[in-house]
Design a protein around this motif. Sequence first.
Motif, PDB file in Angstrom:
ATOM      1  N   ILE A 156      34.532   7.462 103.220  1.00 40.77           N
ATOM      2  CA  ILE A 156      35.657   7.319 102.297  1.00 40.77           C
ATOM      3  C   ILE A 156      35.226   7.776 100.911  1.00 40.77           C
ATOM      4  O   ILE A 156      34.235   7.277 100.365  1.00 40.77           O
ATOM      5  N   SER A 180      36.548   8.300  96.915  1.00 42.23           N
ATOM      6  CA  SER A 180      37.618   7.957  95.963  1.00 42.23           C
ATOM      7  C   SER A 180      37.095   7.958  94.530  1.00 42.23           C
ATOM      8  O   SER A 180      37.503   7.144  93.721  1.00 42.23           O
ATOM      9  N   THR A 197      41.582  11.581  97.276  1.00 38.97           N
ATOM     10  CA  THR A 197      41.273  10.559  98.269  1.00 38.97           C
ATOM     11  C   THR A 197      40.899  11.288  99.549  1.00 38.97           C
ATOM     12  O   THR A 197      41.700  12.055 100.087  1.00 38.97           O
ATOM     13  N   VAL A 218      38.999  11.037 103.502  1.00 38.41           N
ATOM     14  CA  VAL A 218      38.497  10.230 104.611  1.00 38.41           C
ATOM     15  C   VAL A 218      38.051  11.186 105.712  1.00 38.41           C
ATOM     16  O   VAL A 218      38.703  12.213 105.950  1.00 38.41           O
ATOM     17  N   VAL A 221      44.571   5.627 100.953  1.00 34.09           N
ATOM     18  CA  VAL A 221      43.347   5.552 101.756  1.00 34.09           C
ATOM     19  C   VAL A 221      43.589   5.084 103.185  1.00 34.09           C
ATOM     20  O   VAL A 221      43.023   5.650 104.132  1.00 34.09           O
ATOM     21  N   THR A 269      43.107   7.218 106.637  1.00 29.41           N
ATOM     22  CA  THR A 269      42.182   6.718 107.659  1.00 29.41           C
ATOM     23  C   THR A 269      42.850   6.733 109.035  1.00 29.41           C
ATOM     24  O   THR A 269      42.253   7.164 110.031  1.00 29.41           O
ATOM     25  N   TYR A 300      30.969   4.877 101.994  1.00 25.18           N
ATOM     26  CA  TYR A 300      31.879   5.050 100.862  1.00 25.18           C
ATOM     27  C   TYR A 300      31.113   5.573  99.660  1.00 25.18           C
ATOM     28  O   TYR A 300      29.885   5.445  99.583  1.00 25.18           O
ATOM     29  N   GLY A 339      37.740   2.580  96.932  1.00 30.04           N
ATOM     30  CA  GLY A 339      37.063   3.037  98.137  1.00 30.04           C
ATOM     31  C   GLY A 339      36.030   2.051  98.631  1.00 30.04           C
ATOM     32  O   GLY A 339      35.917   1.786  99.835  1.00 30.04           O
ATOM     33  N   ALA A 347      36.298   0.065 102.185  1.00 30.97           N
ATOM     34  CA  ALA A 347      35.221   0.282 103.155  1.00 30.97           C
ATOM     35  C   ALA A 347      34.564  -1.030 103.566  1.00 30.97           C
ATOM     36  O   ALA A 347      34.320  -1.272 104.758  1.00 30.97           O
ATOM     37  N   GLY A 361      36.002  13.356 101.942  1.00 30.83           N
ATOM     38  CA  GLY A 361      35.348  12.322 102.720  1.00 30.83           C
ATOM     39  C   GLY A 361      34.294  12.858 103.664  1.00 30.83           C
ATOM     40  O   GLY A 361      33.349  12.145 104.030  1.00 30.83           O
TER      41      GLY A 361
END
Length: 351
Positions: free
Chosen positions: A8, A10, A15, A17, A61, A65, A84, A97, A101, A309
């Motif tokens: 992740i 951020s 953002t 992932v 987020v 995901t 993260y 993030g 996480a 990510g």
Amino acid sequence: MSLLILGIESSCDETGVALVRSTGADVPTLLAHALHSQIDMHQAYGGVVPELASRDHIRRVLPLTQAVMAESGHTLAEVDVVAYTRGPGLAGALLVGAGVACALGAALGKPVLGVHHLEGHLLSPFLSADPPEFPFVALLVSGGHTQLMRVDGVGRYEILGETIDDAAGEAFDKSAKLMGLSYPGGPALSRLAEQGDPLAFKLPRPLLHSGNLDFSFAGLKTAVMTQAKKLGDDLEARKADLAASTQAAIVDVLVKKSLTALRETGLQRIVVAGGVGANRLLREQLNAACAKQRVRVHYPELHLCTDNGAMIAMAAAMRLQSGQQQARCDYAFDVKPRWPLDALEAQQAPR
């Protein structure tokens, strides 16, 4: 042993992932990734608004995901480690993030691992179709960071030179703002530069003959400002030329310092990572210069040059594979908005 690692990112205004598979031997494999950019939201303000960035990360987020897990064909229950971005970056954005996480890790009963954002960029070329091999020289050009380093392995980094004021990315962005270009300035300046003459204006190449590998771009920004004022009403007509001359100055410094680093280290491989690594002129000139020296050049895939990510999941996988770090299950977390890369090993030792 095969591990599924969810990453992740951020740290600022993207953002990201991603899910990678690590087998413990080969380079980890990217299974799926998703990214949301906040450019449209921040454009009205001419730059990133930290509070708005944090709120948008909160919104994005978990849907991202879910999209990654669906694309990969795996479920969250199958994830072995949640990674993260711990820093550097905007404090509020990092906290989103890290919090998500660690909450996921606690809910799944799986360990978590905090990753250095710049190490993610540094190792992102391992996600490409032509991954590098250690050791190599790395030119890291990401946001407020411009660094040359020797990389002998995961966590084995020696900084050879770094910026003492504005970084290359900041020089692009600030120069673009002086020319009245829209946010994000760097890509806008690069696009405009394609229509201009890079020899139209004689702009400085700071520290080019300094005898070391440090960078300085603040003086270039000042020279651009001075030239823009001199042009006055003619700026609009000459804007493309000024953009091209600015880009040429930045790229010239980056290429020549990189070649010096290769010569001084004796290495025959260079990795370019970070957002500025997507710059077309930089790639063209560095490729040409390195071809003459018979030096291999490696880049991340273009869509992975920005924050994402995938690079966080990859960095976590490579740290775990190399034994540089262990994931943990206590779920207490902090973030490091300011975190020098050369402090990484001491700060993230296995515990």
